[in-house]
Design an enzyme around this catalytic site. Structure first.
Site, PDB file in Angstrom:
ATOM      1  CD1 TRP A   1      17.139 112.060  58.260  1.00 31.94           C
ATOM      2  CD2 TRP A   1      18.848 113.387  58.757  1.00 31.94           C
ATOM      3  NE1 TRP A   1      17.987 112.053  57.184  1.00 31.94           N
ATOM      4  CE2 TRP A   1      19.049 112.852  57.450  1.00 31.94           C
ATOM      5  CE3 TRP A   1      19.806 114.250  59.289  1.00 31.94           C
ATOM      6  CZ2 TRP A   1      20.172 113.164  56.682  1.00 31.94           C
ATOM      7  CZ3 TRP A   1      20.921 114.561  58.509  1.00 31.94           C
ATOM      8  CH2 TRP A   1      21.099 114.022  57.232  1.00 31.94           C
ATOM      9  CG  ASP A   2      12.937 112.541  56.268  1.00 31.23           C
ATOM     10  OD1 ASP A   2      13.244 112.534  55.072  1.00 31.23           O
ATOM     11  OD2 ASP A   2      13.092 111.547  57.005  1.00 31.23           O
TER      12      ASP A   2
ATOM     13  CD  GLU B   1      20.616 105.501  55.671  1.00 28.57           C
ATOM     14  OE1 GLU B   1      20.181 104.991  54.616  1.00 28.57           O
ATOM     15  OE2 GLU B   1      19.891 105.916  56.580  1.00 28.57           O
TER      16      GLU B   1
ATOM     17  CE  LYS C   1      20.362 105.508  50.822  1.00 25.79           C
ATOM     18  NZ  LYS C   1      19.633 104.787  51.893  1.00 25.79           N
ATOM     19  CD  GLN C   2      21.594 110.187  52.918  1.00 21.48           C
ATOM     20  OE1 GLN C   2      20.999 109.160  52.667  1.00 21.48           O
ATOM     21  NE2 GLN C   2      21.109 111.091  53.750  1.00 21.48           N
TER      22      GLN C   2
END
Length: 804
Positions: free
Chosen positions: A361-362, A500, A621-622
């Protein structure tokens, strides 16, 4: 160091992998890592050449399962150009006494230079200078030159120039148990006295790759005719030649390479095309001239200039250089040549083999930078998604849903390429990979389509490509959403959000989470924007789409109902729950684990190695919930929440930011970008600190060994976009280009050029003034909004707005 040059002084074997990734040269068609021409793949070096979208699939029996993986293939190495003095071994950096060593990447010209001096075991001192380019004007050319000077000796020197197709995919340690031999031989031959030819084919996808290389020898500016010995092996061809060098004299070796594949357009056959291109190839000096012109034109469009406050001159140069470096790698991955290719945005660029070169999805982080600079590249990259719409439809049907479900990891065909299992390098255990449940990639694609249109007003693209993707994505969300009578709201169950670390509930066997807030709200946004399409599209095209997609009024009414009744979980005082049940998880011992392990960015691997799981804790994680604040302004979020009937106050934003920032390990390089962005208005100092951490993500390899496997393209783009959009407050909404500037105190001035609906705009921003100049262009006026005031801007006009 200066703002246009990345410099490495001294040779450091431990850092060579990072340097090779950061010094990769590419042009959007192919990329070659920055390994020396004498280097072979070993535990120090990893030469790699990668074609954009050059994939191949192989099966491996592992952990009791047959696993099929699709990889970005390491293509034949065109670099080999080595020498040996006398009868000694071929030159090896590790086998000599290095007197000096300097490697520099010229970002303005796109040239990699290397200069070193060494003393061998016989006391002979030699100087070597290398230059290399991957041509930005003609995407099929690569070239290098090597100058060797005998400083205190005379004698024979033997050179070897080769094309080496014996390479395998071995650039990622944790993949080495998987089958990795992707190439099979087709042909080797000598074209003429100066040139050799190699042709290989990928063994599953049957992609034919042809390389033709010409090596010339010059002394005192004169071309030498030298007798050469031909060496041929399966997937390998080389020429060896000798010459006598006198003390103080130098010899220059020039090698040019042309590469074509069986999928290239405008050719008869790839082997013939490569040989013809080589015959027409000019000297290195001439290639250098046209190559640097192409880069000069790119920098005119893409450069961002700024002046700092309260920052030392050295720090200022460093920040500018890193921004140039990241823009450089963005343009080597997605260039003008991308417009003619069927490729997506690889998470790790075309710079290495991490994530197997897959598309995630970058593009959500990359497209905003491209949209406002050269949106034609975005259009081509969106076509990659459109061509795989049927595969996305099939994927949705496999789950029992309607519409289209794009995969979390995409490669050649658009099927789901996510791993079934992955290796934890800490525990050496293979564990299930459930990241395929990140259905939110669907919303990212719809978001990209919509915002491309907002910047460009490209109605043709929307009508014939974008609208169909958005309608089928909306249909998927309408299909997966289920009504819960007890809540009197719709839910989305059994998915994963961007974080994630959480892929299931601690007490459940089956993977998936319920009502991930980011997923649910993005689905609402997609449904709302898709329903507005019919106000934008020509009536005849709307009717065609409704007929071909069998889209009924009742289905659209369901979308409208869902977009007003989606469930969003909350806990505490206005804290948006990352997913339903998040508040029941245990708090994590952050201090204890930092004390025990130091770097805990990859907390998932640490806990799994301990026999534990992050699923039990309030850890991320993010950015997950905070991605909402990254993608939407406070005004847009208020509209979304009010549409759903939930209260929303501005204080909701800093409250949520503070809550989740404390619970995030930043295990993804994208995380610091998003967190820096959402802090821009509430905590300028904190935002700037995270900006600088994100700035270091690749150049300093802050994740401790991931960058040598490939750059982090989304993070690079996100860092640059912080300058472009976060600090200028640029939004494209409705028919207005909105500005809400907010410079960090460390920045005194920001200058950039953007394109919006055919207008080229020069933007100059200081803490107390915004200046927008519309360059001459035959286009109608546009509307500019600055902090609530809307102006009409015509070509050739300038607007200045006081921000005091």
């Amino acid at each position: 160091m200066n703002q246009w040059t990345l410099v490495y002084e001294g040779f450091d074997p431990q850092q060579e992998g990072l340097r090779e990734a950061m010094c990769t040269l590419g042009n959007g068609y192919f990329a070659t890592r920055g390994a020396g021409p004498e280097a072979a793949a070993d535990n120090i070096h990893y030469p790699g050449t990668y074609l954009s979208g050059g994939y191949n699939r192989l099966k491996t029996e592992i952990a009791g399962k047959s696993i099929e993986n699709e990889d970005l293939v390491n293509m034949p190495n065109w670099l080999p150009l080595n020498f040996r003095i006398g009868s000694r071994n071929w030159f090896n950096l590790m086998a000599v006494d290095l007197i000096s060593y300097r490697q520099e990447l010229d970002l303005k010209e796109g040239i990699l230079r290397r200069r070193f001096r060494f003393r061998d075991s016989q006391g002979r001192q030699t100087q070597v200078t290398c230059r290399r380019l991957v041509h930005m004007q003609n995407p099929h050319y690569g070239a290098q030159e090597l100058t060797l000077t005998a400083e205190n000796w005379s004698g024979p020197v033997e050179f070897c120039t080769a094309l080496d197709g014996r390479v395998i995919n071995a650039g990622v340690e944790r993949y080495k148990q998987l089958n990795n031999n992707h190439l099979e031989p087709l042909a080797t031959r000598m074209i003429d006295a100066e040139a050799i030819y190699l042709e290989v084919q990928t063994n599953q996808s049957k992609l034919r790759v042809s390389q033709a290389a010409r090596t010339r020898v010059y002394q005192d500016g004169q071309l030498l005719e030298i007798e050469r010995k031909l060496i041929e092996k399966p997937r390998y061809i080389a020429q060896h030649f000798n010459l006598d060098l006198k003390e103080g004299r130098e010899v220059l070796i020039e090698k040019a390479m042309a590469m074509y594949t069986s999928r290239d357009r405008g050719i008869s056959e790839c082997g013939l095309a490569a040989q013809e291109a080589l015959q027409r190839c000019v000297s290195f000096a001439a290639l250098h001239e046209s190559h640097t012109l192409a880069w000069e034109q790119l920098w005119r469009r893409f450069e961002i200039e700024f002046q700092s406050n309260d920052v030392s001159e050295t720090d200022d140069e460093y920040i500018t250089m890193v921004l140039h470096l990241y823009i450089f790698h963005l343009l080597q991955t997605t260039s003008m040549h991308t417009m003619d290719l069927d490729v997506g945005v690889p998470s790790r660029g075309w710079h290495g083999e991490a994530y197997r070169g897959h598309i995630f999805w970058d593009e959500l982080f990359v497209f905003p930078f491209l949209n406002l600079r050269l949106h034609e590249i975005t259009r081509a990259l969106l076509q990659y998604r459109f061509r795989r719409l049927n595969e996305a439809r099939f994927n949705a049907r496999q789950y029992g849903y309607r519409g289209a479900l794009y995969p979390w990891q995409s490669g050649s065909s658009g099927r789901e390429e996510s791993q079934k299992i992955h290796l934890n390098p800490r525990s050496r255990r293979w564990i299930p990979d459930n990241t395929y449940l990140q259905f939110h990639v669907n919303s990212a694609i719809a978001y990209n389509v919509y915002h491309y249109f907002q910047v460009t007003r490209d109605l043709e693209f929307l009508a014939f490509f974008g609208a169909e993707m958005m309608l089928e994505i909306a249909r998927f969300w309408g299909s997966i959403a289920t009504y819960n009578p007890s809540l009197e709201r719709y839910e989305i169950l059994g998915v994963m959000g961007p974080d994630e670390y959480h892929d299931r509930y601690p007490d459940r066997e089956e993977p998936g989470l319920d009502n991930n807030a980011y997923t649910n709200l993005m689905a609402v946004w997609v449904l709302s924007r898709t329903l507005e399409l019919f106000d934008l599209l020509p009536e005849d095209r709307s009717l065609e789409l409704c007929k071909s997609l069998e889209l009924q009024k009742a289905e659209m009414e369901r979308w409208r109902d869902i977009s007003h009744k989606m469930f969003v979980p909350f806990h505490d005082d206005g804290i948006i729950s990352q997913f339903q049940g998040y508040e029941q998880l245990a708090e994590f011992d952050w201090d204890g684990y930092r004390k025990k392990y130091g770097d805990i960015q990859r907390l998932d691997r640490i806990l799994e190695a301990e026999g534990d799981t992050p699923n039990r804790y309030k850890v991320s994680k993010q950015a997950d919930v905070l991605m909402l604040f990254y993608l939407f302004s406070s005004e847009q979020l208020r509209e979304l929440f009010e549409q759903l009937g939930y209260p929303f106050a501005y204080e909701t934003i800093p409250k949520n930011i503070d809550y989740y920032l404390k619970r995030t390990s930043h295990g993804s390089t994208l995380s610091r970008v998003a967190h820096s962005w959402v802090l821009v208005r509430s905590d300028r100092a904190g935002s700037w600190q995270l900006f600088n951490q994100a700035l270091a993500s690749d150049i300093a390899d802050i994740q401790g060994g991931t960058t040598p496997e490939g750059i982090h393209l989304g993070a690079m783009a996100g860092v640059v976009d912080l300058m472009q959009r976060a600090y200028t407050g640029v939004e494209t909404r409705g028919n207005v280009l909105l500005f809400n500037p907010f410079l960090p105190k460390e920045l005194g001035k920001l200058h950039l050029r953007i394109r919006y609906r055919c207008h080229s705009l020069e933007i100059t921003l200081t803490p107390d003034k915004l200046r927008i100049e519309a360059l001459e262009f035959p286009a109608g006026p546009i509307r500019i909004g600055v902090r609530g005031n809307v102006f009409e801007l015509k070509r050739g006009e300038t607007i200045e707005v006081s921000l005091a």
